[in-house]
Structures are given as structure tokens and as C-alpha cells.
Motif scaffolding. Sequence first.
Motif, PDB file in Angstrom:
ATOM      1  N   ASP A 198       0.303  11.462  27.571  1.00  0.00           N
ATOM      2  CA  ASP A 198      -0.272  10.634  26.509  1.00  0.00           C
ATOM      3  C   ASP A 198       0.089  11.167  25.130  1.00  0.00           C
ATOM      4  N   SER A 199       1.282  11.775  25.028  1.00  0.00           N
ATOM      5  CA  SER A 199       1.738  12.330  23.760  1.00  0.00           C
ATOM      6  C   SER A 199       3.232  12.053  23.602  1.00  0.00           C
ATOM      7  N   PHE A 200       3.714  12.177  22.389  1.00  0.00           N
ATOM      8  CA  PHE A 200       5.108  11.890  22.076  1.00  0.00           C
ATOM      9  C   PHE A 200       5.456  12.727  20.854  1.00  0.00           C
ATOM     10  N   LYS A 201       6.485  13.577  20.966  1.00  0.00           N
ATOM     11  CA  LYS A 201       6.750  14.482  19.848  1.00  0.00           C
ATOM     12  C   LYS A 201       8.238  14.760  19.699  1.00  0.00           C
ATOM     13  N   ALA A 202       8.621  15.112  18.477  1.00  0.00           N
ATOM     14  CA  ALA A 202       9.974  15.576  18.196  1.00  0.00           C
ATOM     15  C   ALA A 202      10.021  17.088  18.365  1.00  0.00           C
ATOM     16  N   TYR A 203      11.239  17.603  18.540  1.00  0.00           N
ATOM     17  CA  TYR A 203      11.432  19.051  18.601  1.00  0.00           C
ATOM     18  C   TYR A 203      12.863  19.353  18.188  1.00  0.00           C
ATOM     19  N   GLY A 204      13.161  20.603  17.907  1.00  0.00           N
ATOM     20  CA  GLY A 204      14.531  21.007  17.587  1.00  0.00           C
ATOM     21  C   GLY A 204      15.144  20.246  16.427  1.00  0.00           C
ATOM     22  N   VAL A 205      14.327  19.874  15.443  1.00  0.00           N
ATOM     23  CA  VAL A 205      14.839  19.088  14.327  1.00  0.00           C
ATOM     24  C   VAL A 205      15.873  19.902  13.539  1.00  0.00           C
ATOM     25  N   ALA A 206      17.051  19.342  13.382  1.00  0.00           N
ATOM     26  CA  ALA A 206      18.173  19.944  12.640  1.00  0.00           C
ATOM     27  C   ALA A 206      18.724  21.210  13.288  1.00  0.00           C
ATOM     28  N   THR A 207      18.239  21.562  14.484  1.00  0.00           N
ATOM     29  CA  THR A 207      18.696  22.802  15.124  1.00  0.00           C
ATOM     30  C   THR A 207      19.116  22.615  16.580  1.00  0.00           C
ATOM     31  N   HIS A 208      19.005  21.412  17.130  1.00  0.00           N
ATOM     32  CA  HIS A 208      19.259  21.246  18.563  1.00  0.00           C
ATOM     33  C   HIS A 208      20.727  21.492  18.886  1.00  0.00           C
ATOM     34  N   ARG A 209      20.962  22.190  20.006  1.00  0.00           N
ATOM     35  CA  ARG A 209      22.311  22.656  20.346  1.00  0.00           C
ATOM     36  C   ARG A 209      23.270  21.557  20.780  1.00  0.00           C
ATOM     37  N   HIS A 210      22.774  20.363  21.021  1.00  0.00           N
ATOM     38  CA  HIS A 210      23.692  19.279  21.352  1.00  0.00           C
ATOM     39  C   HIS A 210      24.342  18.671  20.112  1.00  0.00           C
ATOM     40  N   THR A 211      23.839  19.034  18.930  1.00  0.00           N
ATOM     41  CA  THR A 211      24.388  18.489  17.681  1.00  0.00           C
ATOM     42  C   THR A 211      25.889  18.737  17.554  1.00  0.00           C
ATOM     43  N   PRO A 212      26.364  19.987  17.653  1.00  0.00           N
ATOM     44  CA  PRO A 212      27.799  20.211  17.463  1.00  0.00           C
ATOM     45  C   PRO A 212      28.664  19.621  18.567  1.00  0.00           C
ATOM     46  N   GLU A 213      28.082  19.412  19.732  1.00  0.00           N
ATOM     47  CA  GLU A 213      28.835  18.789  20.826  1.00  0.00           C
ATOM     48  C   GLU A 213      29.131  17.326  20.504  1.00  0.00           C
ATOM     49  N   ILE A 214      28.139  16.626  19.945  1.00  0.00           N
ATOM     50  CA  ILE A 214      28.351  15.240  19.527  1.00  0.00           C
ATOM     51  C   ILE A 214      29.356  15.199  18.386  1.00  0.00           C
ATOM     52  N   GLU A 215      29.211  16.112  17.435  1.00  0.00           N
ATOM     53  CA  GLU A 215      30.130  16.159  16.293  1.00  0.00           C
ATOM     54  C   GLU A 215      31.569  16.408  16.742  1.00  0.00           C
ATOM     55  N   GLN A 216      31.750  17.313  17.699  1.00  0.00           N
ATOM     56  CA  GLN A 216      33.094  17.637  18.186  1.00  0.00           C
ATOM     57  C   GLN A 216      33.782  16.404  18.760  1.00  0.00           C
ATOM     58  N   ALA A 217      33.082  15.656  19.612  1.00  0.00           N
ATOM     59  CA  ALA A 217      33.690  14.486  20.255  1.00  0.00           C
ATOM     60  C   ALA A 217      33.979  13.376  19.252  1.00  0.00           C
ATOM     61  N   LEU A 218      33.058  13.133  18.322  1.00  0.00           N
ATOM     62  CA  LEU A 218      33.264  12.057  17.361  1.00  0.00           C
ATOM     63  C   LEU A 218      34.366  12.412  16.367  1.00  0.00           C
ATOM     64  N   ALA A 219      34.487  13.684  16.009  1.00  0.00           N
ATOM     65  CA  ALA A 219      35.581  14.111  15.141  1.00  0.00           C
ATOM     66  C   ALA A 219      36.917  13.940  15.853  1.00  0.00           C
ATOM     67  N   ASP A 220      36.934  14.242  17.139  1.00  0.00           N
ATOM     68  CA  ASP A 220      38.150  14.077  17.941  1.00  0.00           C
ATOM     69  C   ASP A 220      38.565  12.607  17.993  1.00  0.00           C
ATOM     70  N   LEU A 221      37.601  11.726  18.132  1.00  0.00           N
ATOM     71  CA  LEU A 221      37.887  10.296  18.240  1.00  0.00           C
ATOM     72  C   LEU A 221      38.289   9.678  16.900  1.00  0.00           C
ATOM     73  N   SER A 222      37.618  10.096  15.838  1.00  0.00           N
ATOM     74  CA  SER A 222      37.843   9.472  14.527  1.00  0.00           C
ATOM     75  C   SER A 222      38.943  10.146  13.727  1.00  0.00           C
ATOM     76  N   GLY A 223      39.257  11.401  14.065  1.00  0.00           N
ATOM     77  CA  GLY A 223      40.208  12.162  13.276  1.00  0.00           C
ATOM     78  C   GLY A 223      39.631  12.643  11.964  1.00  0.00           C
ATOM     79  N   GLU A 224      38.310  12.556  11.811  1.00  0.00           N
ATOM     80  CA  GLU A 224      37.644  12.969  10.579  1.00  0.00           C
ATOM     81  C   GLU A 224      36.561  13.996  10.889  1.00  0.00           C
ATOM     82  N   SER A 225      36.405  14.959  10.003  1.00  0.00           N
ATOM     83  CA  SER A 225      35.325  15.927  10.145  1.00  0.00           C
ATOM     84  C   SER A 225      33.989  15.182  10.172  1.00  0.00           C
TER      85      SER A 225
END
Length: 345
Positions: A198-225
Amino acid sequence: MKKVSVIGATGYAGAELLRILHNHPEAQVVHITSESHAGEYIDDLYPHLRGIYNQKLISMKEMDKIGKDSDFVFICLPHGHAMKVGKALENMPTRIIDLGADYRFDDTDIYEAWYKVEHTHKEAPRVYGLAELYRDQVKDAKIIGNAGCYTTASILALAPLAKNKLIDVSTIVVDAKSGVSGAGRGAKLPNHFPELYDSFKAYGVATHRHTPEIEQALADLSGESTVLNFTPHLVPMSRGILSTCYATLKAGVTPEQVDKAYEDMYGKEFFIRLLGRNGYPATKNVRGSNYCELGWHIDPRTNRVIVLSVIDNLVKGAAGQAVQNFNIACGFEEKLGLDVVPMYP
């Protein structure tokens, strides 16, 4: 028939992998391991496997035997532990699919910065295992770094937009929610029923370890940092991820161009279900399956596109994707052992 072993078989991802592999006509499970339960039987720990698996768990100390007996080794361990397995098997023909984070990054400095662990196998030949985007590299890879759960949902949501340069990649915001099984099987106070229910919460705001993994793939696809905001949330359900992804469209991009980008990239993908513009995916519709459902919305007031993506975090976000990569690596039909109807309700 390929002989496979599961390292770390007693976590949720390991148990899910065993469930899927049981129905795979070309996979034979020869060894399963656990350091905390070595010598015990897997069906004593997971009663749903009674009559299906009655194998005894062994220790990773027998890695030499495991490697010699196995064509593939699936590693279902927390980050920081797969590298030891990778090094132990590097001179054997055994191929590795790591469900953890150790082999996901091209740049090991990024891994070390976010995971706070030294990377001890920097020279390992590895590819990123998000099957729909990297299947050509997966085919011959020695080590496949299986994509993470949040990352699978989020990258698949944004990939057509990034690849076709339809969005400003500096404006991406990912707001994702996961069931509690994503936190693993270990006892943790925040996941205790009275704390979670009966609760709902955020965690790991601005620090979650999946962040750079998403960035890596999207940079690879777009050719942009690419730098983005990623905020995960914990939902009081056992399975599922809903990822809501926002980005600003580039000037002149039309809704029809967005529609075409998704159809061109995913129209023939078996495991991607396109609900189209104004579609609303739901986690229940993919529960227990390897499907990803996508729907997208365009807000003309803000010139932003909002993409909704759902997966089962233990299947497409972990074990199912690992088997999909296994199929690609073996030259099998990609849906072999995975062509199941989602559980409903």
C-alpha cells in the motif's frame, strides 16, 4: 543439444532461468550453483520446481568441472562476481551470458565509477546483450553482457527515436517503476511486506546504476553524447516494469515520422508489440513472457514525445532475454523456448 550451467541459481533470476530452460528443446542443464546453499537440492528451496529439477547445488569452487562440462554458462550473480567466472573460463571454449552488470560496459571506467567495484577483467571480449539491437554482435560473442531490466524497457522505448535522430538526446527523462522482485530475493527491510504494501516510492534519484547503461546504448544509436535523468520507483507488485520516457522532438518532426520509426525498427520483431500512437501498455499484458509492449504519445503543447514501455523484469528484463541471446548465439530460432502466452490475470 547444448549443455548449460547456471551460476547463482537460487536468486529470482536464476530460478526464472531454470523455469524457461526446462521448456527449451535444445538446452540441457548440467550444473547449478549456489555458495549459500551448496549441497542442497534446488526443489527444496523452490518448491515450484518439484518433479522438474531435483539437482543438487554445487559450489563455484568446481568451476573447472563446470566449464569443461558446459557449452554455455549463465551467470546470475550480483555485480562484481561474474568477472571471477569470466577469468576462470577465458581459456575454455565455454561461452558466457552474464545477467549482471560486469560485462555491460564498453568503458570499464564508467562501470567502476557507478558500481564502486574494480573491474578485474577489462580485456574481456564482450558485447552488450540487448537482442533486438545487437543480435549481429551477439552471434559470435564469447561473453554476452545481458542488458538490465530497467535498461531494456527504457532503451527499447527510445531506440527508434535516437537512431533516426528525431529527438534532442539532451532532453531525455526516464521515469520507471518496478515490481519488488527486481530487488532480489535477499531479506531487506524496505521490501518487508508491512513496509512495502500500500505504498509507492522513488529511490536512487540521480544515482541509479542503470543510468549510464541507458546513456551508452542511446549514444551508440544516435552518434551523440547522451546524458539523461533516470528515476526508478518501487511498486508493491512482484513482477513488471513500466518505463515512461520523455524527450523533446527536433524541429519539424511529425507524428507520422515517429510512427514510421517504430514500425521500421520493430514491425517484424516477434517480442516487441507495438500498440501505436496513443497506446497504453500494461504490465499485466506481458507477465511471465519475453514480450515488450510499446505505445507513444505526442504532446503538441510541449513538443515532447512520451513513450510507454512494459516488460516482465524477470523475463525480458533478465532470464528470458538471456535465453533469447543464447538462441542467437547458437543459431537457433530466436523464440525457441520463449514462445509462451503471458499469464493473465
